[in-house]
Structures are given as C-alpha cells and as structure tokens.
Design a protein around this motif. Structure first.
Motif, PDB file in Angstrom:
ATOM      1  N   VAL A  84      -3.039  -3.705  11.425  1.00  0.00           N
ATOM      2  CA  VAL A  84      -3.411  -3.928  10.024  1.00  0.00           C
ATOM      3  C   VAL A  84      -2.643  -2.984   9.096  1.00  0.00           C
ATOM      4  O   VAL A  84      -2.212  -3.379   8.016  1.00  0.00           O
ATOM      5  CB  VAL A  84      -4.941  -3.786   9.825  1.00  0.00           C
ATOM      6  CG1 VAL A  84      -5.339  -4.320   8.460  1.00  0.00           C
ATOM      7  CG2 VAL A  84      -5.697  -4.548  10.897  1.00  0.00           C
ATOM      8  N   PHE A  85      -2.434  -1.728   9.507  1.00  0.00           N
ATOM      9  CA  PHE A  85      -1.623  -0.808   8.704  1.00  0.00           C
ATOM     10  C   PHE A  85      -0.158  -1.266   8.672  1.00  0.00           C
ATOM     11  O   PHE A  85       0.527  -1.102   7.657  1.00  0.00           O
ATOM     12  CB  PHE A  85      -1.711   0.631   9.224  1.00  0.00           C
ATOM     13  CG  PHE A  85      -2.818   1.431   8.598  1.00  0.00           C
ATOM     14  CD1 PHE A  85      -2.948   1.535   7.224  1.00  0.00           C
ATOM     15  CD2 PHE A  85      -3.743   2.096   9.384  1.00  0.00           C
ATOM     16  CE1 PHE A  85      -3.972   2.269   6.639  1.00  0.00           C
ATOM     17  CE2 PHE A  85      -4.778   2.834   8.824  1.00  0.00           C
ATOM     18  CZ  PHE A  85      -4.888   2.923   7.444  1.00  0.00           C
ATOM     19  N   VAL A  86       0.328  -1.819   9.776  1.00  0.00           N
ATOM     20  CA  VAL A  86       1.691  -2.377   9.805  1.00  0.00           C
ATOM     21  C   VAL A  86       1.803  -3.487   8.757  1.00  0.00           C
ATOM     22  O   VAL A  86       2.762  -3.530   7.975  1.00  0.00           O
ATOM     23  CB  VAL A  86       2.034  -2.923  11.213  1.00  0.00           C
ATOM     24  CG1 VAL A  86       3.319  -3.744  11.176  1.00  0.00           C
ATOM     25  CG2 VAL A  86       2.190  -1.775  12.200  1.00  0.00           C
ATOM     26  N   LEU A  87       0.802  -4.365   8.729  1.00  0.00           N
ATOM     27  CA  LEU A  87       0.782  -5.457   7.742  1.00  0.00           C
ATOM     28  C   LEU A  87       0.692  -4.907   6.318  1.00  0.00           C
ATOM     29  O   LEU A  87       1.384  -5.393   5.410  1.00  0.00           O
ATOM     30  CB  LEU A  87      -0.397  -6.388   8.029  1.00  0.00           C
ATOM     31  CG  LEU A  87      -0.598  -7.571   7.061  1.00  0.00           C
ATOM     32  CD1 LEU A  87       0.629  -8.473   7.029  1.00  0.00           C
ATOM     33  CD2 LEU A  87      -1.839  -8.374   7.444  1.00  0.00           C
ATOM     34  N   ALA A  88      -0.145  -3.877   6.121  1.00  0.00           N
ATOM     35  CA  ALA A  88      -0.307  -3.277   4.785  1.00  0.00           C
ATOM     36  C   ALA A  88       1.025  -2.754   4.263  1.00  0.00           C
ATOM     37  O   ALA A  88       1.391  -2.992   3.099  1.00  0.00           O
ATOM     38  CB  ALA A  88      -1.335  -2.148   4.836  1.00  0.00           C
ATOM     39  N   GLY A  89       1.771  -2.039   5.122  1.00  0.00           N
ATOM     40  CA  GLY A  89       3.077  -1.512   4.711  1.00  0.00           C
ATOM     41  C   GLY A  89       4.035  -2.606   4.285  1.00  0.00           C
ATOM     42  O   GLY A  89       4.739  -2.484   3.287  1.00  0.00           O
ATOM     43  N   MET A  90       4.033  -3.710   5.043  1.00  0.00           N
ATOM     44  CA  MET A  90       4.922  -4.839   4.725  1.00  0.00           C
ATOM     45  C   MET A  90       4.507  -5.532   3.433  1.00  0.00           C
ATOM     46  O   MET A  90       5.352  -5.935   2.630  1.00  0.00           O
ATOM     47  CB  MET A  90       4.920  -5.842   5.882  1.00  0.00           C
ATOM     48  CG  MET A  90       5.604  -5.326   7.126  1.00  0.00           C
ATOM     49  SD  MET A  90       5.571  -6.526   8.467  1.00  0.00           S
ATOM     50  CE  MET A  90       6.539  -5.668   9.703  1.00  0.00           C
ATOM     51  N   VAL A  91       3.203  -5.680   3.218  1.00  0.00           N
ATOM     52  CA  VAL A  91       2.693  -6.320   1.995  1.00  0.00           C
ATOM     53  C   VAL A  91       3.123  -5.522   0.767  1.00  0.00           C
ATOM     54  O   VAL A  91       3.616  -6.089  -0.222  1.00  0.00           O
ATOM     55  CB  VAL A  91       1.157  -6.467   2.047  1.00  0.00           C
ATOM     56  CG1 VAL A  91       0.605  -6.832   0.668  1.00  0.00           C
ATOM     57  CG2 VAL A  91       0.747  -7.523   3.068  1.00  0.00           C
ATOM     58  N   PHE A  92       2.969  -4.202   0.822  1.00  0.00           N
ATOM     59  CA  PHE A  92       3.320  -3.360  -0.330  1.00  0.00           C
ATOM     60  C   PHE A  92       4.825  -3.386  -0.591  1.00  0.00           C
ATOM     61  O   PHE A  92       5.252  -3.369  -1.753  1.00  0.00           O
ATOM     62  CB  PHE A  92       2.840  -1.925  -0.107  1.00  0.00           C
ATOM     63  CG  PHE A  92       1.420  -1.704  -0.527  1.00  0.00           C
ATOM     64  CD1 PHE A  92       1.111  -1.352  -1.822  1.00  0.00           C
ATOM     65  CD2 PHE A  92       0.382  -1.868   0.381  1.00  0.00           C
ATOM     66  CE1 PHE A  92      -0.206  -1.156  -2.216  1.00  0.00           C
ATOM     67  CE2 PHE A  92      -0.936  -1.679   0.003  1.00  0.00           C
ATOM     68  CZ  PHE A  92      -1.227  -1.327  -1.303  1.00  0.00           C
ATOM     69  N   GLU A  93       5.622  -3.445   0.480  1.00  0.00           N
ATOM     70  CA  GLU A  93       7.077  -3.477   0.297  1.00  0.00           C
ATOM     71  C   GLU A  93       7.512  -4.786  -0.354  1.00  0.00           C
ATOM     72  O   GLU A  93       8.264  -4.803  -1.328  1.00  0.00           O
ATOM     73  CB  GLU A  93       7.750  -3.289   1.663  1.00  0.00           C
ATOM     74  CG  GLU A  93       9.251  -3.034   1.571  1.00  0.00           C
ATOM     75  CD  GLU A  93      10.087  -4.296   1.666  1.00  0.00           C
ATOM     76  OE1 GLU A  93      11.075  -4.417   0.921  1.00  0.00           O
ATOM     77  OE2 GLU A  93       9.740  -5.186   2.471  1.00  0.00           O
ATOM     78  N   ARG A  94       6.993  -5.923   0.145  1.00  0.00           N
ATOM     79  CA  ARG A  94       7.393  -7.228  -0.378  1.00  0.00           C
ATOM     80  C   ARG A  94       6.756  -7.523  -1.742  1.00  0.00           C
ATOM     81  O   ARG A  94       7.261  -8.350  -2.500  1.00  0.00           O
ATOM     82  CB  ARG A  94       7.012  -8.326   0.624  1.00  0.00           C
ATOM     83  CG  ARG A  94       7.811  -8.294   1.908  1.00  0.00           C
ATOM     84  CD  ARG A  94       9.261  -8.677   1.714  1.00  0.00           C
ATOM     85  NE  ARG A  94       9.418 -10.106   1.495  1.00  0.00           N
ATOM     86  CZ  ARG A  94       9.503 -11.001   2.465  1.00  0.00           C
ATOM     87  NH1 ARG A  94       9.460 -10.613   3.736  1.00  0.00           N
ATOM     88  NH2 ARG A  94       9.644 -12.286   2.188  1.00  0.00           N
TER      89      ARG A  94
END
Length: 364
Positions: free
Chosen positions: A21-31
């Motif tokens: 979920v933290f991996v997904l969070a990082g990607m969401v904020f970047e995109r």
C-alpha cells in the motif's frame, strides 16, 4: 514440509500489509503531479543560485520520503522531474543522478519507512511507532549532511550557472507554496494520524493512498481511471518482487536458525572484542560492505538473525540498533556497484553507473 510453511509464515504478517500500500501511495503521489509542485516550491525556497537545484532535489526527496517510505520510489519520482531541469541549468547528468540517488536514501530513515516495518516484524521488541519516531531526526540530519557536499561541488565546478539567467518563468514563493500545500500536508496527515493514535502504521498507508487519489482526482485533476489502473498494476508488480524476497528470505532465516549458524556467527562477533564500541564499528563496516552488493530487504533478513544475540549480549536498545542498521542500509542504496537508487537514477538519466562514481563517493 518446512519449505512451504516458512514461505507462507514469512509473509503472513499483518504489518507487511503496509508495504504494497505504501508502494502504491508513492506512485499515486508521483503521477498526481505532487513531485513537480514540490520541486517548484523547493526552488522558490532556495532561490535561483549556484547549487540551488541540487539543494532543491534533496529537499524534495526528504518530503517525498515522508510519503512513500521507499528509496528507489523516491529517487525515481524526483529524478524524472529534476534531471531534465538540472541538465538545462548546466548540471552534469552524472552529478544530478548521484545527488538524487543519495537523497532518495533518506526515505528509509524518514517515516513512514518500509525498512522499519520489516525490522519490527523481525524484532518484535521494536515497535513501528517507536522506530518511526527514532528515524525522523537521523533522516533530517542525513539530508543536511548531503546538502553540504552537493552545494560545495556545485559552487566549485560552477554547476547551475546556465540556469541563473535562463529566462525561464519563475514562480513566487506564495504561488509555489499554494500549489505545493497538498503535497506538504501529506506527511503531516500520515505521521500526525499515527502519533495521535487515529490509525496504525498499516492503516496510515491506506490513508496515504486515498489522500493521494483525492489530490490527483479532485485538486490537481491529473489522474483518471486508466492511470489509476496502470498505477495499481505497477504497484502490484513491485510489491510482488519485494514480498517474494521476504518469503524466500524467511526460508533462509529458518535454515540458519535450525542449523545453529546464526548463533555461531553471533558468538564470533561477540568474540572480536569485549569492547562494545569496537563490535559496533565492526558491524557497521560489515553492513556497509553488504550494502554494496545487496538490497535493504535482503540485508535485514540475512543479518538480523545473527545480530540479535549480539544485541542481547551488550543490552543494546532494539529501536536504537534498528536506526543504526537502517542508516547503514540507506548508505548502501547509493554505494556502487549494486546501488539500487543509483541504478534507478542512471536509467532515467541514460548514463552508465560508472560515470557517477567521482560524484557519489562525496555523498557516501
């Protein structure tokens, strides 16, 4: 029969839910465009001067580290935005890649950190909130320590001179702050919620994802259904790799424990000297060398089992020792030849990792 059992029990742990979920969070904020707005805000803080973009890159890495908890994810997000800007301003790509790779390593020290979550699984005496609290100041100090050589090298070699009079439109501090406020507020929500007990670290990861989706869909309007689907697929792939390493490392940990190998290695370390400072220095050197060839997850699962007897022998605090280990692993993320952060930034900058060695050694 121990093989499938160890593989399953290695990943069937509640705190590990936070990792994908933290991996997904990082990607969401970047995109969602948060990284770009944070870059503009950091530039507004440090100003357009020699070394300014290098300092801005480090600041952004530290803030994004408070969202993603992953060094490679942090380095990738910042490098994608910063390397083209730094190249236009006159910074060599190798130098830019080195600075961003080193600054990205602060993500595993500044909470929330995926490494801290894994360490707490291996060492139950160290709780995740305690590790998060313990890592904040060392993470900030590491960022400040990177700013010094980055600024000095920029001034010495005249990096950034081309960007001083480039004529590019520049945002005022107020404009940049207004656009970046949603990104800056994310670590406050995540860490503040955990600190006040509103949610656990695992739940904090879910809160971070939904906060990022809200910013991307409602505030910046940079996300749509197709991008979200791509993000989830990419996050699943990255998480699958990490969790597979954890699952198979659990087999290694079980085998080493059953054979008595870890106890023997621990006794060997204790036997080096009765002076705990010398033993601690020996462990530090060992971890720094390991960091040159292994990723942080593998180092944790290989070294923690035989370091636990050393921890018990000297009566060291488990949280304190976790911070020491993580600090060494963060240095390993940008120490060639197997520097995962450096691999990411070099791939984005389209250069060979050997080209970064003259610059990245200053950061180490």
């Amino acid at each position: 029969m121990s093989l499938p059992t160890s593989v399953y029990t290695g990943i069937a742990k509640y705190p590990l839910l936070a990792i994908p979920v933290f991996v997904l969070a990082g990607m969401v904020f970047e995109r969602a465009g948060v990284a770009l707005r944070l870059v503009n805000f950091a530039i507004a803080i440090v100003g357009h001067r020699r070394g300014g973009l290098a300092l801005a890159a480090i600041l952004v890495c530290m803030v994004l580290g408070g969202i993603s908890g992953s060094g490679p994810a942090d380095a990738a997000a910042v490098a994608t935005v910063m390397i083209p800007s730094m190249l236009r301003a006159g910074y060599p790509v190798a130098f830019s890649a080195s600075v961003i790779a080193a600054a990205g390593s602060t993500a595993i020290l500044i909470p929330p950190s995926i490494v801290f979550i894994l360490y707490s699984v291996l060492v139950p005496e160290a709780s995740v909130p305690a590790l998060f609290a313990g890592g904040l100041i060392p993470g900030i100090l590491a960022g400040v320590a990177l700013m010094l050589p980055a600024w000095w090298l920029s001034v010495k070699h005249g990096f950034g001179n081309a960007g001083l009079n480039s004529g590019e439109p520049r945002q005022t501090f107020a404009q940049a702050f207004r656009e970046a406020i949603w990104g800056l507020f994310a670590p406050v929500v995540i860490l503040g919620g955990m600190r006040t007990g509103l949610f656990t670290p695992t739940e904090a990861a879910v809160v971070a994802v939904f906060y990022g989706l809200f910013v991307g869909l409602v505030i910046y309007r940079t996300l749509n259904a197709r991008i979200i689907y791509e993000l989830m697929a990419e996050a699943a792939e990255v998480s699958g790799v990490v969790l597979l390493i954890i699952a198979l490392a659990s087999v290694f940990a079980w085998a080493g424990s059953t054979l008595g190998a870890f106890e023997a290695l621990g006794a060997l370390l204790i036997g080096i000297s009765s002076n705990e400072t010398i033993v601690l220095l020996a462990i530090t050197v060992l971890l720094l060398i390991a960091g040159m060839f292994l990723d942080a997850v593998s180092i944790l699962f290989i070294f923690v089992p035989f370091l636990l007897p050393v921890l018990a022998h000297f009566g060291w605090n488990a949280v304190w020792f976790g911070i020491i280990m993580t600090m060494n692993m963060s240095i390993g993320q940008f120490t060639p030849p197997m520097a995962i952060n450096l691999m990411v930034t070099c791939r984005i900058g389209l250069i060979r990792i050997e080209e970064t060695v003259p610059w990245v050694l200053w950061m180490v």
